[in-house]
Design a protein around this motif. Structure first.
Motif, short mmCIF file in Angstrom:
data_model
loop_
_atom_site.label_atom_id
_atom_site.label_comp_id
_atom_site.label_asym_id
_atom_site.label_seq_id
_atom_site.Cartn_x
_atom_site.Cartn_y
_atom_site.Cartn_z
N ALA A 292 0.84 -1.21 0.00
CA ALA A 292 0.00 0.00 0.00
C ALA A 292 0.87 1.26 0.00
CB ALA A 292 -0.92 -0.01 1.21
N ALA A 293 1.93 1.26 0.85
CA ALA A 293 2.79 2.44 0.93
C ALA A 293 3.55 2.64 -0.38
CB ALA A 293 3.77 2.28 2.10
N ALA A 294 4.05 1.53 -0.96
CA ALA A 294 4.82 1.62 -2.20
C ALA A 294 3.95 2.15 -3.34
CB ALA A 294 5.37 0.25 -2.57
N THR A 295 2.68 1.72 -3.36
CA THR A 295 1.76 2.18 -4.41
C THR A 295 1.54 3.68 -4.29
OG1 THR A 295 0.67 0.03 -4.29
CG2 THR A 295 -0.49 1.76 -5.45
N ARG A 296 1.31 4.12 -3.04
CA ARG A 296 1.09 5.55 -2.82
C ARG A 296 2.31 6.36 -3.25
NH1 ARG A 296 -0.89 7.87 2.95
NH2 ARG A 296 -0.71 9.96 2.10
N GLY A 297 3.49 5.84 -2.88
CA GLY A 297 4.72 6.55 -3.21
C GLY A 297 4.96 6.61 -4.71
N ALA A 298 4.71 5.48 -5.40
CA ALA A 298 4.94 5.44 -6.85
C ALA A 298 4.05 6.46 -7.56
CB ALA A 298 4.66 4.03 -7.38
N MET A 299 2.79 6.58 -7.09
CA MET A 299 1.89 7.56 -7.71
C MET A 299 2.41 8.98 -7.45
SD MET A 299 -1.70 5.75 -6.72
CE MET A 299 -2.81 6.98 -7.39
N ASP B 80 2.61 0.11 -12.39
CA ASP B 80 2.43 0.76 -13.70
C ASP B 80 1.38 1.85 -13.52
OD1 ASP B 80 4.20 -0.83 -15.16
OD2 ASP B 80 2.73 -2.42 -15.30
N TYR B 81 1.78 3.10 -13.82
CA TYR B 81 0.86 4.21 -13.58
C TYR B 81 1.13 5.30 -14.60
CZ TYR B 81 -1.25 8.14 -10.98
OH TYR B 81 -1.99 9.23 -10.60
N ARG B 82 0.09 5.72 -15.28
CA ARG B 82 0.19 6.81 -16.28
C ARG B 82 1.26 6.55 -17.33
NH1 ARG B 82 0.72 12.41 -13.45
NH2 ARG B 82 1.21 12.92 -15.61
N GLY B 83 1.42 5.26 -17.72
CA GLY B 83 2.37 4.96 -18.80
C GLY B 83 3.79 4.73 -18.32
N SER C 65 -9.34 -1.12 -19.93
CA SER C 65 -9.42 -0.34 -18.68
C SER C 65 -8.73 -1.08 -17.55
CB SER C 65 -10.88 -0.07 -18.31
OG SER C 65 -11.53 0.62 -19.34
N LEU C 66 -8.98 -2.39 -17.44
CA LEU C 66 -8.34 -3.16 -16.37
C LEU C 66 -6.83 -3.20 -16.55
CD1 LEU C 66 -10.76 -6.22 -16.05
CD2 LEU C 66 -10.49 -4.36 -14.43
N LYS C 67 -6.39 -3.30 -17.80
CA LYS C 67 -4.95 -3.43 -18.04
C LYS C 67 -4.19 -2.13 -17.81
CE LYS C 67 -4.81 -7.21 -21.44
NZ LYS C 67 -6.04 -7.86 -21.01
N ILE D 211 -7.52 7.55 -13.16
CA ILE D 211 -6.58 6.54 -13.64
C ILE D 211 -5.88 5.97 -12.42
CG2 ILE D 211 -4.75 8.22 -14.21
CD1 ILE D 211 -4.11 6.16 -16.58
N PHE D 212 -5.95 4.64 -12.28
CA PHE D 212 -5.41 3.96 -11.11
C PHE D 212 -4.09 3.29 -11.44
CE2 PHE D 212 -10.09 3.47 -10.11
CZ PHE D 212 -10.08 4.37 -9.04
N PRO D 213 -3.31 2.98 -10.42
CA PRO D 213 -2.09 2.20 -10.68
C PRO D 213 -2.44 0.73 -10.91
CG PRO D 213 -2.36 2.59 -8.34
CD PRO D 213 -3.47 3.34 -9.01
N VAL D 214 -1.62 0.03 -11.70
CA VAL D 214 -1.75 -1.43 -11.81
C VAL D 214 -0.55 -2.00 -11.05
CG1 VAL D 214 -1.76 -3.38 -13.41
CG2 VAL D 214 -2.91 -1.25 -14.04
N VAL D 215 -0.83 -2.76 -10.00
CA VAL D 215 0.21 -3.10 -9.03
C VAL D 215 0.53 -4.60 -9.07
CG1 VAL D 215 0.87 -2.97 -6.60
CG2 VAL D 215 -0.70 -1.28 -7.55
N LYS D 216 1.83 -4.92 -9.12
CA LYS D 216 2.26 -6.33 -9.03
C LYS D 216 3.08 -6.46 -7.76
CE LYS D 216 2.66 -6.89 -14.06
NZ LYS D 216 2.40 -5.51 -14.50
N HIS D 217 2.81 -7.51 -6.98
CA HIS D 217 3.54 -7.65 -5.72
C HIS D 217 3.66 -9.12 -5.36
CE1 HIS D 217 -0.30 -8.50 -3.78
NE2 HIS D 217 -0.79 -7.53 -4.52
N VAL D 218 4.40 -9.39 -4.30
CA VAL D 218 4.57 -10.76 -3.82
C VAL D 218 3.35 -11.14 -2.99
CG1 VAL D 218 5.96 -12.20 -2.29
CG2 VAL D 218 7.07 -10.55 -3.78
N ASN D 219 2.89 -12.39 -3.13
CA ASN D 219 1.79 -12.86 -2.28
C ASN D 219 2.31 -13.88 -1.29
OD1 ASN D 219 -0.72 -11.67 -3.02
ND2 ASN D 219 -0.47 -12.63 -5.02
#
Length: 1297
Positions: free
Chosen positions: A429-436, A514-517, A922-924, A952-960
């Motif tokens: 969650a923190a990494a996503t916020r920071g990347a945006m 992945d966010y805004r290209g 849209s999902l991609k 426009i939302f981020p598309v996030v890949k992470h470890v599960n």
């Protein structure tokens, strides 16, 4: 709750099972859990493979219950975690005392949470709990509290506020006011997500089940909406998110916000003022409120005049809600109704999900004032400081410390896995916020003077880098393209090393956004790495792709432990000084010892072997099947690698080959030496012979299949004997194993062991002369893997043209967006969507007006977001140009020739739907569009305007991170179920559910699978209420964690409909099936093999409620789809004909009924033969239909002859019984009740147990050192239950539980 004080017997095998699986690499052989089940759940693999797997590959008990299925011991092993709860009495101010059920493992703070959630105590946040006058510590477990027992009285005592507590209180009140408002879910914040199930079930299913029992055949409205009928061309978008009536918010207040008079001046602080609030009530009264240490009261300030003195009425309340109740009658009334509604919602509708799920559509929402949201946006609330003392979190320390927690027994492992999972989801969650923030230009770079592409960022103790090739690092691998794919490859590597979980080896927390290209990699920071040069830090691996290479004994030792499960070969390479250096990973994998003394590995982008189909190497020929298909082909980058699943499948395939080759040689030896009693155990240990209860002769006399199975068992035994290396195996047997090892490319000559050298074919890596043979073998192995991918794996896949188009469009969209300024974002995205999907021939982009005027001013902005040149090039794109690029991209990237120049041609040629393409793109890419009906096909106006692009939302890949023990329980439960031990399976799966909840919390994909299987088991065992309750949870969870229209969710809806039908909730069953069909149409369209199953379900239910004409529309569509995808002679098609015939029979149209049943009969006869029970059943039914047709004809003749005076007996047309409809529903959904008498069952269990003991006896004594993770089959286990009618064996494989 889950805990056990003493060490468990079941805890150890869980680990040994993990060891076990990793012996011959990766995930081990497909254990019992993955074997195609014959009984209840349909396997995923084609029939031929099932037979092969069943013959060669007996189910392995997975280590959690080593005892035979018939043994009594399983009972004790299942009840791992039983804590007896007790109840306490709660005394809170102002309400009646109530009792609360608690468990000794809970912490005191969990009782706090319960009280903050309860309807009558939810307005309190700042209180402590007292037992006999003593304050209970927040973080202590209940069992450690002295004197706390059944019936103890806990008193709720109000505590004085601090600024922190006052803020938490205001935040909590705001959350309560917003509790039914879905805007957070639409906006994708705070792990809120959507669920629509309650719209279709009208509340909770459990209660309605009890209510509706007697009303089985009350008239119900069965008419489906027009747009879901077979053949309808309309694909509306609005029904995707039906507006829930609870969402019309009850307005309690107009405004609740922080006052401009904050913070209190010094003299007021000394009177206890903490902060000021400004409120406008629903009656339009404006008031100013003081939050003080003693509670909340009205003050006399106005918007322009500060007067902190109390206003009248002088009412001090400890809770803000109580104060507002005093001053606003509307608030008092509406807040009470709101809380009642809030607690009536299913808990799964409101619990936060572990990772954020984003919605690609949203309705037009009012933007309301919200003090907490405003404060969150502008204060740097990095890692939720209000919950954690100190400012920012040290992510690296948290991630690594949780991995170091002890894991010797089950309670320790659960604690460890829960901590790992929690930190990972917080970090994501923190990494996503920071990347945006980085891409939006809100974070200062650590190298601001460099070009924007080269900038790096640190925010909240996380390091961010962009996916560009900054220092020609990837020059030999494809430049920027390689730099873009490297982070995801690296993430896959991190995922894999984390899964192997070697003690002492550390990876970085990694999230790819992945966010805004742009692609942003977020990583935790190795302590000390920023102070020193990379050259000094790296003590293992290479920083220049293999020119200079170093190694380190400790790293070799740690990586050696991962080499078997990851199938990585320890190997030598040459460095620039021609010295041999030993590695146990690819050269780019770097080892760095941090200042904390931990051994970190990073840059794991080539953990898996390369895919040679996309890596042309001069002078290397690929196998013939690759060359025939036109491979190798040059790709844009040289980082193409085989997926882990493929590597596992390849090794699996080789293992089966190894077993067969060895068995064949042994049988040849046996044949030539029949006079010897048993050539296999020639000179073998007598103990082995005496252990086996069957004399060898018995096997030789059995049928061929039996002998090959026993041959495999002997190979297994022999391989173990040789691997144990106690010199007992005779030389000829050793020769057999050696030959088989050589033939399959094993690196050992005494045991099956396949590993890959990840540096083979890597540009710039050189190998020593002495290793040339090994390198040659490794090259061959990689070529074989490339051929295996083409010849064995890919034929099982279907190419989705829609997927191909949207992926190509995504690649183009990425570059397109990089040239767009923030102010032009919605205009640019809507223009792209118009060019992509609208039939309007020449859409014009609307440039934001100010962009044309203020260019001079923009030039001075130094810290612009990366790539934000003042660039309006995107505005000149045309539909023709975009589609030309899409076709080019499909050719270049996927080597597929698209035959279309416009979207309309694509739709026409390939049978696509524009709405589906919109959803996919849209999902991609993270686009969110307005929920409305788009006129894609209008040639007079474009389909999209700027106002239609909401976000426009981020598309996030992470470890599960995984819950390993829970997963082992789940697999063992599945294995038990497949052997027919339903009750034991059910207990194991219940246990798995407890453990999943313990590690993941209430919401998780794996928990969802567990609930689905539990529901299915309860249904099979006849407990419909329990099945409904579990399946309802599974649907809600699937909607929340996977998405409301995810294919999984559609399947969950279908299962729930079946259980509703069985519980006589017919109208609910239909509305759920209609919802599933609507989602299916939106996501895939009419032309999809799964549609046949869905339509059969709908048709059968409609048949049951005597809606024959409607029923036929769905059943005949199902017949057409089945015929298209399975061919006219498939058993599925026969079943479909039978279902249609039954409806025609109910309509008394016997000619049509006969015609369909004859078709079905013919299929059964040709496929199964005259004597099969299905053929006989069909033949009987034909006779019955013929008799009815004759009777009807006689009656008609009578009428023709005698006119109105005819004496006709009344014709009997029976409505189908609910039981018969349910029986057919079970058949098509692959649920089989096998009619066995109690005696049969006992015999069956005894037989399975007997075979299991035989198999145990023949196993190697030392299982932990076993070279190949497989065991011989209790061949009768699933197979003996094979009384399954083939028609039901056939139903769609993806409905397995």
């Amino acid at each position: 709750m889950v805990i056990k004080t003493d060490e468990l017997p079941a805890a150890a095998p869980a680990d040994s099972a993990r060891e076990h699986g990793s012996q011959a690499g990766g995930k081990g052989r497909p254990g019992a859990a993955e074997l195609p089940s014959v009984m209840l759940l349909n396997g995923d693999c084609p029939e031929s493979l099932k037979k092969e797997a069943a013959a060669a590959e007996p189910p392995r008990e997975n280590g959690l219950d080593e005892a035979g299925p018939g043994d009594e011991t399983t009972g004790q092993e299942v009840i791992v975690i039983q804590d007896t709860g007790f109840s306490v009495k709660i005394l809170a101010p102002g309400i009646e005392p109530f009792s609360l059920q608690v468990s000794p493992q809970e912490m005191v703070q969990e009782i706090h949470q319960v009280l903050m959630d309860r309807e009558d105590t939810c307005h309190r946040t700042c209180f402590s709990l007292h037992l006999d006058g003593n304050v209970l510590d927040h973080f202590s477990e209940l069992r450690s509290v002295e004197g706390l027992q059944e019936g103890s009285v806990l008193r709720v005592v109000e505590e004085p506020y601090t600024v922190r507590e006052a803020r938490i209180h205001v935040r909590h009140v705001r959350d309560l006011l917003k509790s039914l408002d879905p805007s957070d879910a639409f906006n994708g914040v705070d792990c809120n997500s959507l669920s629509f199930l309650s719209v279709f079930t009208d509340g909770d299913l459990g209660d309605s089940g009890k209510r509706k029992k007697g009303l089985e055949m009350d008239p119900i409205d069965c008419t489906p909406p027009e747009y879901i009928l077979p053949g309808s061309r309309e694909r509306p978008l609005c029904p995707l998110q039906p507006q829930n009536r609870d969402w019309k918010p009850l307005q309690c207040l107009k405004v609740l916000t922080m006052s401009g008079w904050n913070p209190p001046p010094g003299n007021r602080k000394m009177h206890g003022d903490l902060m000021y609030l400004f409120v406008i009530t629903a009656e339009d009264r404006q008031v100013s409120i003081t939050a003080s240490t003693r509670g909340f009261y009205l003050n006399q300030s106005t918007a322009y005049h500060f007067n902190p003195k109390p206003a009248s009425p002088r009412f001090l309340s400890h809770s803000l809600v109580e104060l507002l109740n005093q001053i606003s009658p509307t608030f008092k009334k509406n807040f009470a109704v709101l809380q009642k509604k809030r607690v009536q919602r299913h808990p799964f509708e409101r619990i936060a999900t572990p990772f954020q799920v984003y919605s690609w559509t949203a309705p037009q929402a009012e933007h309301a004032m919200d003090c907490v949201r405003a404060e969150d946006a502008y204060t740097s609330r990095l890692g939720y400081e209000e919950h954690i003392p100190g400012q920012t979190r040290d992510w690296n320390e948290e991630l690594q410390t949780t991995r170091e927690l002890p894991r010797k027994n089950l309670p320790e492992r659960l604690l460890r896995e829960r901590a790992i999972f929690k930190v990972h989801s917080d970090f994501t969650a923190a990494a996503t916020r920071g990347a945006m923030a980085v891409i939006d230009g809100n974070v200062m770079a650590i190298n601001p003077s460099e070009e924007t592409k080269m900038q790096m960022f640190i925010w909240n103790n996380i390091f961010f880098s962009l996916g560009f090739d900054v220092r020609d690092h990837y020059k030999d691998f494809g430049g920027d393209v390689a730099a873009y794919v490297a982070p995801t490859n690296d993430l896959n590597g991190v995922r894999t090393y984390n899964a192997v979980d070697v003690e002492g080896l550390y990876t970085l927390g990694t999230v790819v956004v992945d966010y805004r290209g742009y692609r942003v990699t977020a990583q935790s920071i190795i302590p000390g790495i920023l102070e020193r040069d990379q050259e000094q830090s790296v003590i293992y691996g290479s920083i220049d792709f293999g020119k200079t290479v170093v190694s380190h004994p400790r790293y070799l030792e740690l990586l050696e432990r991962t080499s078997r499960p990851l199938k990585i070969l320890r190997h030598q390479v040459l460095n620039d000084r021609d010295e041999e250096v030993e590695l146990c990973s690819s050269v780019e994998c770097k080892g760095i010892i941090g200042n904390d003394g931990r051994h970190y590995i990073l840059d794991l982008l080539r953990t898996f072997p390369p895919d040679l189909n996309f890596l042309p190497v001069p002078g290397e020929e690929l196998p013939e099947e690759c060359a025939r298909a036109g491979f190798p082909r040059a790709h844009r980058h040289k980082l193409c690698c085989l997926r882990q699943e493929l590597v596992d499948a390849f090794v699996e395939h080789r293992y089966l080959l190894f077993m067969k080759l060895a068995a064949l040689q042994l049988m040849q030896q046996n044949a030539s030496q029949l006079e010897t009693p048993s050539s296999l155990e020639n000179g073998g240990p007598s103990s082995l012979e005496s252990k086996s209860e069957d004399p060898p002769g018995q096997e030789a006399g059995s049928e061929e299949e039996g002998s090959s199975a026993s041959g495999l068992a002997k190979v297994k035994e022999l391989a173990e004997t040789i691997a144990a290396d106690d010199g007992t195996a005779d030389p000829r047997s050793r020769e057999v194993i050696r030959n088989a090892c050589k033939a399959v490319g094993s690196i050992s000559s005494t045991a099956f062991d396949i590993r890959f050298n990840p540096d083979i074919f890597s540009p710039g890596v050189r190998f020593p002369e002495s290793c040339q043979d090994e390198v040659r073998d490794q090259k061959q192995l990689l070529k074989d893997a490339a051929a295996f991918l083409l010849s064995c794996q890919i034929p099982g896949l279907k190419i989705g043209i829609g997927e191909l188009i949207t992926r190509s469009a995504k690649h183009i969209f990425k570059t397109y967006l990089q040239g767009v300024e923030l102010s032009g974002l919605s205009a640019a995205i809507s223009h792209f969507l118009n060019c992509f999907l609208s039939s309007y021939p020449n859409p014009v982009a609307h440039l934001p007006a100010d962009e044309l005027v203020s260019k001079k001013r923009n030039k001075r902005r130094k810290n612009r977001p990366p790539g934000a040149a003042d660039n309006t090039a995107w505005a000149v794109m045309t539909p023709q140009e975009l589609w030309k690029n899409i076709c080019q991209e499909a050719k270049n990237y996927f080597d597929f020739d698209l035959e279309c120049e416009t979207v309309d041609q694509a739709v026409e040629t390939y049978g696509l739907q524009k709405i589906t393409l919109l959803r996919e793109i849209s999902l991609k890419t993270g686009i969110q569009v307005l929920l409305k009906e788009y006129s894609f096909d209008s040639r007079h106006k474009p389909a999209f305007t700027e106002e239609d692009v909401l976000n426009i939302f981020p598309v996030v890949k992470h470890v599960n991170p995984k819950a390993s023990d829970a997963f082992h329980f789940f697999q063992s439960g599945q294995a038990k179920v497949q052997q027919g031990f339903l009750k034991e399976g059910c207990e194991l799966i219940n246990e798995a559910l407890n453990l999943f909840n313990n590690v993941y919390g209430a919401m998780h994909v794996e928990t969802c699978a567990c609930l689905r299987l539990l529901a299915r088991l309860h249904y099979i065992m006849g407990d419909y209420a329990e099945a409904l309750s579990n399946q309802q949870k599974a649907v809600l969870m699937s909607e929340r964690v996977m998405g409301t229209e995810h294919p999984n969710t559609i399947q969950e809806y279908m299962h729930l409909a079946l259980y509703c039908f069985a519980s006589s909730q017919l109208s609910t069953a239909l509305s759920l099936l209609y919802r599933a069909r609507y989602l299916m149409l939106l996501v895939f369209g009419e032309d999809h093999p799964e549609m046949a199953l869905l339509d059969n379900n709908i048709g059968l239910v409609l048949h049951g409620v005597m809606e024959y004409d409607l029923s036929l529309r769905f059943l005949e569509n199902a017949l057409a789809v089945s015929t298209k995808y399975h061919g006219p002679k498939a058993l599925k098609v026969a079943l479909s004909h039978h279902l249609v015939a039954r409806v025609y029979e109910s309509k008394a149209e016997f000619r049509s009924a006969l015609q369909h049943e004859k078709e079905g009969y013919t299929i059964y006869k040709t496929q199964l033969g005259e004597d099969h029970e299905k053929t006989k059943e069909s033949s009987e039914y034909l006779k019955c239909l013929t008799q009815q047709a004759v009777a009807l004809q006689r009656t008609m003749n009578e009428i023709y002859r005698n006119g109105s005076s005819a004496n006709i007996p009344p014709l009997k047309f029976t409505a189908p019984s609910m039981a018969s409809v349910l029986e057919q529903l079970n058949v098509i959904n692959g649920i089989l009740f096998i009619p066995l008498s109690q005696k049969d069952l006992e015999n069956l269990k005894a037989e399975v147990a007997r075979r299991h003991q035989l198999q145990e006896a023949s196993r190697n004594r030392d299982r932990a050192e076993e070279p190949m993770a497989t065991e011989p089959a209790p061949a009768g286990a699933p197979g003996d239950l094979g009384s399954q009618p083939p028609a039901a064996k056939d139903p769609s494989p993806s409905v397995q539980g």
